[in-house]
Scaffold this active site. Structure first.
Site, PDB file in Angstrom:
ATOM      1  N   GLY A  72      44.610 -12.603  98.129  1.00  0.00           N
ATOM      2  CA  GLY A  72      45.602 -13.263  99.160  1.00  0.00           C
ATOM      3  C   GLY A  72      47.179 -13.260  98.810  1.00  0.00           C
ATOM      4  O   GLY A  72      48.181 -13.310  99.539  1.00  0.00           O
ATOM      5  N   THR A  73      47.432 -13.213  97.228  1.00  0.00           N
ATOM      6  CA  THR A  73      48.658 -12.951  96.992  1.00  0.00           C
ATOM      7  C   THR A  73      49.373 -11.818  97.392  1.00  0.00           C
ATOM      8  O   THR A  73      50.736 -11.889  97.970  1.00  0.00           O
ATOM      9  CB  THR A  73      48.799 -13.011  95.338  1.00  0.00           C
ATOM     10  N   ASN A 153      46.029 -25.638 100.315  1.00  0.00           N
ATOM     11  CA  ASN A 153      44.990 -25.593  99.036  1.00  0.00           C
ATOM     12  C   ASN A 153      44.712 -26.489  98.093  1.00  0.00           C
ATOM     13  O   ASN A 153      43.774 -26.729  97.305  1.00  0.00           O
ATOM     14  CB  ASN A 153      45.211 -24.189  98.210  1.00  0.00           C
ATOM     15  N   SER A 201      41.728 -13.982 101.604  1.00  0.00           N
ATOM     16  CA  SER A 201      41.352 -13.811 100.336  1.00  0.00           C
ATOM     17  C   SER A 201      39.635 -13.533 100.091  1.00  0.00           C
ATOM     18  O   SER A 201      39.354 -14.591 100.673  1.00  0.00           O
ATOM     19  CB  SER A 201      42.039 -14.499  99.095  1.00  0.00           C
ATOM     20  N   HIS A 203      37.833 -13.877  97.541  1.00  0.00           N
ATOM     21  CA  HIS A 203      37.209 -14.952  96.486  1.00  0.00           C
ATOM     22  C   HIS A 203      36.931 -16.305  96.771  1.00  0.00           C
ATOM     23  O   HIS A 203      36.441 -17.048  96.196  1.00  0.00           O
ATOM     24  CB  HIS A 203      37.689 -14.530  94.885  1.00  0.00           C
ATOM     25  N   THR A 239      44.014   4.507  96.337  1.00  0.00           N
ATOM     26  CA  THR A 239      42.485   4.631  96.682  1.00  0.00           C
ATOM     27  C   THR A 239      41.957   3.452  97.152  1.00  0.00           C
ATOM     28  O   THR A 239      42.164   2.432  96.065  1.00  0.00           O
ATOM     29  CB  THR A 239      41.795   5.611  95.593  1.00  0.00           C
ATOM     30  N   CYS A 328      47.126 -24.643  86.495  1.00  0.00           N
ATOM     31  CA  CYS A 328      47.936 -25.164  85.472  1.00  0.00           C
ATOM     32  C   CYS A 328      48.180 -23.552  84.827  1.00  0.00           C
ATOM     33  O   CYS A 328      47.627 -22.698  84.996  1.00  0.00           O
ATOM     34  CB  CYS A 328      47.298 -25.625  84.356  1.00  0.00           C
TER      35      CYS A 328
HETATM   36  C1  LIG Z   1      43.884 -18.474  96.178  1.00  0.00           C
HETATM   37  C2  LIG Z   1      45.200 -18.627  97.219  1.00  0.00           C
HETATM   38  C3  LIG Z   1      45.858 -17.651  97.253  1.00  0.00           C
HETATM   39  C4  LIG Z   1      46.042 -16.554  96.493  1.00  0.00           C
HETATM   40  O1  LIG Z   1      44.916 -15.713  96.731  1.00  0.00           O
HETATM   41  P1  LIG Z   1      44.329 -14.626  95.634  1.00  0.00           P
HETATM   42  O2  LIG Z   1      43.428 -13.841  96.228  1.00  0.00           O
HETATM   43  O3  LIG Z   1      43.875 -15.435  94.493  1.00  0.00           O
HETATM   44  O4  LIG Z   1      45.479 -13.713  95.167  1.00  0.00           O
HETATM   45  C5  LIG Z   1      46.944 -17.439  98.262  1.00  0.00           C
HETATM   46  N1  LIG Z   1      47.208 -18.638  99.126  1.00  0.00           N
HETATM   47  C6  LIG Z   1      46.253 -19.602  98.974  1.00  0.00           C
HETATM   48  C7  LIG Z   1      46.303 -20.999 100.087  1.00  0.00           C
HETATM   49  C8  LIG Z   1      45.309 -19.899  98.146  1.00  0.00           C
HETATM   50  O5  LIG Z   1      44.374 -20.804  98.031  1.00  0.00           O
END
Ligand SMILES: *Cc1c(COP(=O)(O)O)cnc(C)c1O
Length: 392
Positions: A72-73, A153, A201, A203, A239, A328
């Protein structure tokens, strides 16, 4: 001790067995590089193309609109910095966002500002929703991109994405949404809502950490952040993580198929949790509860006279894993920028605990938390006078 209770599904989720199973061959015999021309390469290419197509279908998108990322980042960075860099020469110099975004979005917007963008932060209501008047006044013909998260979140409030997209479109601004918490909860479909760019994302939906995707609407130009090979048509060279892409596609399909049922289950558990907390701790404050629309999986609760860090440790000692809302940093909890942006006092914010429900949560989990949490609150408050001023 009874089985531990994981109440941190907004931080991450376990990999689903179906997802792991779909991925395994790509860690074994199907190890090829999708860019190779031989049979091993072609086999990997086919799997990657299929994953792209299947994930696209889950988002109402065509395969060419899907770009796999490391999570997501990275998706947020590509969307915001990529769009800003592609548009800054058109005289569109403003980037509009909200103060409750994930740090990945806020930091990307700051980086754009360092490169010359004008950063505009929208006002929020105390309920944790974008103030539409403020948003409308900030999104103008000088705006390159507006970025507003779909589901927050920390407090679970849902933003009126369809309306926000319309406003951005009406002045020719691009619209991006961080849908990391929204995908699998609400209907995320590029055919019904014309967002230009969107992040997800793996996970957070039962795929592994380190995989995500950015949806880029056909015709939208997003400058690449990385340089190297021609993978993903140069948008994201390197890749490809074939196994994880296959896992993300599988997780997305399951999330879409189970979405409504999942929502109802989570909502029931959340309501039971909130009701039992409020019944036993009447002065507890649940943040974001006044929003017209809320996610079903997040309960962010403050109890005056307690503090997040001690409560989290006490809960953990009893096998209950929660978080302080924002993750944190280096073990110490900083006050949440989200709570502060929606007008929560620093004192109240310093006791906030986020409990996030998911696939591992059962009625029995909720019952135990409903017993333990109020007991810990009483203990924390009872001890308040006896314990010397906080030593740190
Ligand atoms: C967890 C999260 C992210 C980051 O995603 P990653 O895959 O951990 O980099 C970004 N935005 C929100 C709202 C999230 O909950």
């Amino acid at each position: 001790m009874p089985d531990p209770i994981y109440l941190d599904h907004a931080a991450t989720t376990p990999v689903r067995p179906e997802v792991l199973e779909a991925m395994m061959p790509f860690y074994g015999p199907r190890f090829g590089n999708p860019s190779s021309v031989h049979r091993w390469g072609r086999e990997a290419r086919t799997a990657l193309d299929e994953a792209r197509e299947r994930l696209g279908r889950c988002l109402g998108a065509t395969p060419d609109e899907i770009c796999f990322t490391s999570g997501g980042t990275e998706a947020d960075n590509i969307a915001i910095l990529g769009a800003w860099r592609a548009r800054r020469d058109e005289g569109r110099t403003a980037v509009v966002t909200t103060p409750i975004e994930h740090k990945a979005v806020l930091a990307s917007v700051h980086e754009a500002a360092r490169e010359g963008a004008e950063e505009r932060l929208c006002a929020m209501t105390n309920a944790g929703v974008v103030d539409l008047e403020s948003y409308q006044s900030l999104v103008r013909s000088d705006t390159a991109i507006a970025t507003v998260m779909w589901i927050n979140n920390e407090i679970g409030t849902i933003q009126p994405i369809a309306e926000l997209v319309q406003i951005a479109k009406s002045v020719g601004a691009l619209f991006h949404t961080d849908a990391v918490q929204a995908f699998g909860k609400v209907d995320v479909d590029a055919r019904t809502i014309p967002f230009d760019v969107l992040s997800i994302s793996g996970h957070k939906i039962g795929a592994p950490k380190g995989i995500g995707a950015v949806y880029i609407r056909r015709g939208t130009v997003v400058a690449p952040l990385f340089f190297g090979g021609e993978q993903d048509r140069g948008r994201r060279p390197g890749t490809e993580n074939v196994a994880a892409a296959v896992g993300l596609a599988r997780a997305a399909e399951l999330a879409v198929a189970e979405r409504e049922q999942h929502w109802d289950r989570l909502e029931q558990l959340r309501d039971r949790l909130e009701q039992s907390i409020l019944a036993k701790v009447p002065d507890a404050v649940i943040h974001g509860r006044d929003a017209r629309e809320r996610a079903p999986h997040i309960v962010n609760v403050s109890v005056p006279g307690t503090d997040s860090e001690s409560m989290l440790m006490a809960l953990d000692l009893r096998g209950i894993g929660c978080s302080a809302g924002s993750a944190c940093q280096s073990g110490s909890i900083t006050p949440s920028h989200v709570l502060s942006a929606i007008g929560v006092s620093p004192e109240l914010a310093s006791s906030a605990i986020r409990m996030s429900i998911g696939s591992l949560t059962t009625d029995a989990c909720i019952d135990r938390v409903a017993d333990v949490f109020p007991a810990l609150v009483n203990k924390a408050r009872g001890m308040g006078a006896a314990v010397p001023a906080h030593a740190s």
